[in-house]
Design an enzyme around this catalytic site. Structure first.
Site, mmCIF file in Angstrom:
data_model
loop_
_atom_site.group_PDB
_atom_site.id
_atom_site.type_symbol
_atom_site.label_atom_id
_atom_site.label_comp_id
_atom_site.label_asym_id
_atom_site.label_seq_id
_atom_site.Cartn_x
_atom_site.Cartn_y
_atom_site.Cartn_z
ATOM 1 N N HIS A 108 18.771 -59.763 85.320
ATOM 2 C CA HIS A 108 19.033 -58.332 85.196
ATOM 3 C C HIS A 108 19.829 -58.037 83.944
ATOM 4 O O HIS A 108 20.618 -58.865 83.483
ATOM 5 C CB HIS A 108 19.766 -57.773 86.427
ATOM 6 N N GLN A 122 27.299 -64.744 86.593
ATOM 7 C CA GLN A 122 26.158 -64.087 87.257
ATOM 8 C C GLN A 122 26.314 -64.231 88.768
ATOM 9 O O GLN A 122 26.540 -65.331 89.271
ATOM 10 C CB GLN A 122 24.837 -64.736 86.807
HETATM 11 P P1 5GP Z 1 25.901 -59.987 87.823
HETATM 12 O O1 5GP Z 1 27.299 -60.292 88.246
HETATM 13 O O2 5GP Z 1 24.949 -60.914 88.514
HETATM 14 O O3 5GP Z 1 25.682 -59.891 86.355
HETATM 15 O O4 5GP Z 1 25.630 -58.509 88.309
HETATM 16 C C1 5GP Z 1 25.187 -58.192 89.570
HETATM 17 C C2 5GP Z 1 25.388 -56.717 89.709
HETATM 18 O O5 5GP Z 1 24.683 -56.290 90.842
HETATM 19 C C3 5GP Z 1 26.838 -56.297 89.898
HETATM 20 O O6 5GP Z 1 27.229 -55.394 88.886
HETATM 21 C C4 5GP Z 1 26.860 -55.659 91.279
HETATM 22 O O7 5GP Z 1 27.684 -54.535 91.316
HETATM 23 C C5 5GP Z 1 25.413 -55.305 91.502
HETATM 24 N N1 5GP Z 1 24.994 -55.356 92.893
HETATM 25 C C6 5GP Z 1 25.303 -56.325 93.806
HETATM 26 N N2 5GP Z 1 24.712 -56.050 94.987
HETATM 27 C C7 5GP Z 1 24.025 -54.899 94.819
HETATM 28 C C8 5GP Z 1 23.212 -54.108 95.693
HETATM 29 O O8 5GP Z 1 23.008 -54.404 96.864
HETATM 30 N N3 5GP Z 1 22.670 -52.981 95.166
HETATM 31 C C9 5GP Z 1 22.867 -52.607 93.854
HETATM 32 N N4 5GP Z 1 22.284 -51.471 93.458
HETATM 33 N N5 5GP Z 1 23.631 -53.317 93.016
HETATM 34 C C10 5GP Z 1 24.199 -54.451 93.488
#
Ligand code: 5GP
Length: 138
Positions: free
Chosen positions: A102, A96
């Site tokens: 999310h 994460q």
């Molecule tokens: P995680 O790695 O925490 O499961 O996913 C975070 C997600 O957020 C990633 O897929 C990344 O591409 C997305 N993300 C990171 N920063 C931003 C942002 O500023 N705006 C949007 N719309 N998505 C983001």
């Protein structure tokens, strides 16, 4: 895990940074992932401040799943997605990167997710074109 109210999704919820919004209700927000793993990759977040699933209330979890269903159905209808993959990571040890709960809603197949996670920034116009098709099918 204590909640960091300066994380990027908290800023999106407060309107401090922009996002390409797909859907919003009283408890959730759905928007395009800025580094999509497939075209149409969306994120669903609760408005409740929670870092992982394990801090999230049952009510907010239920609201998120209702929104996930809306978005997934719109990806199927609007993008012709035959499959929809859900991904949800809890804690840095799981990979994460944004510490606000999310759910990734990813049209396609698990086989499409070979691209490394959260690495390639998509063109805004490209994201918007897919967002428009999802919104039209909501
Ligand atoms: P995680 O790695 O925490 O499961 O996913 C975070 C997600 O957020 C990633 O897929 C990344 O591409 C997305 N993300 C990171 N920063 C931003 C942002 O500023 N705006 C949007 N719309 N998505 C983001």
């Amino acid at each position: 895990m204590s909640y960091d109210s300066n994380n990027i999704f908290a800023k999106i919820l407060r309107g401090e940074i922009p996002c390409i919004k797909l859907f919003e209700d009283a408890h959730t927000l759905a928007f395009m992932d800025i580094m999509p793993q497939t075209d149409g990759h969306a994120l669903v977040i609760p408005k409740e401040p929670a870092t992982t699933l394990f801090e999230l209330s049952d009510e907010a979890a239920q609201a998120c799943m209702a929104t996930v269903r809306k978005i997934g159905n719109a990806q199927k209808k609007g993008l012709g997605a035959e499959g929809v993959v859900l991904m949800q990571l809890n804690g840095p040890a799981a990979g994460q990167t944004v510490p606000h709960f999310h759910i990734h809603v990813i049209p396609g197949s698990i086989a499409d997710l070979r691209k490394p996670h959260a690495t390639v920034m998509a063109d805004q116009g490209h994201l918007k074109a897919f967002a428009d098709k999802i919104i039209a099918a909501l």
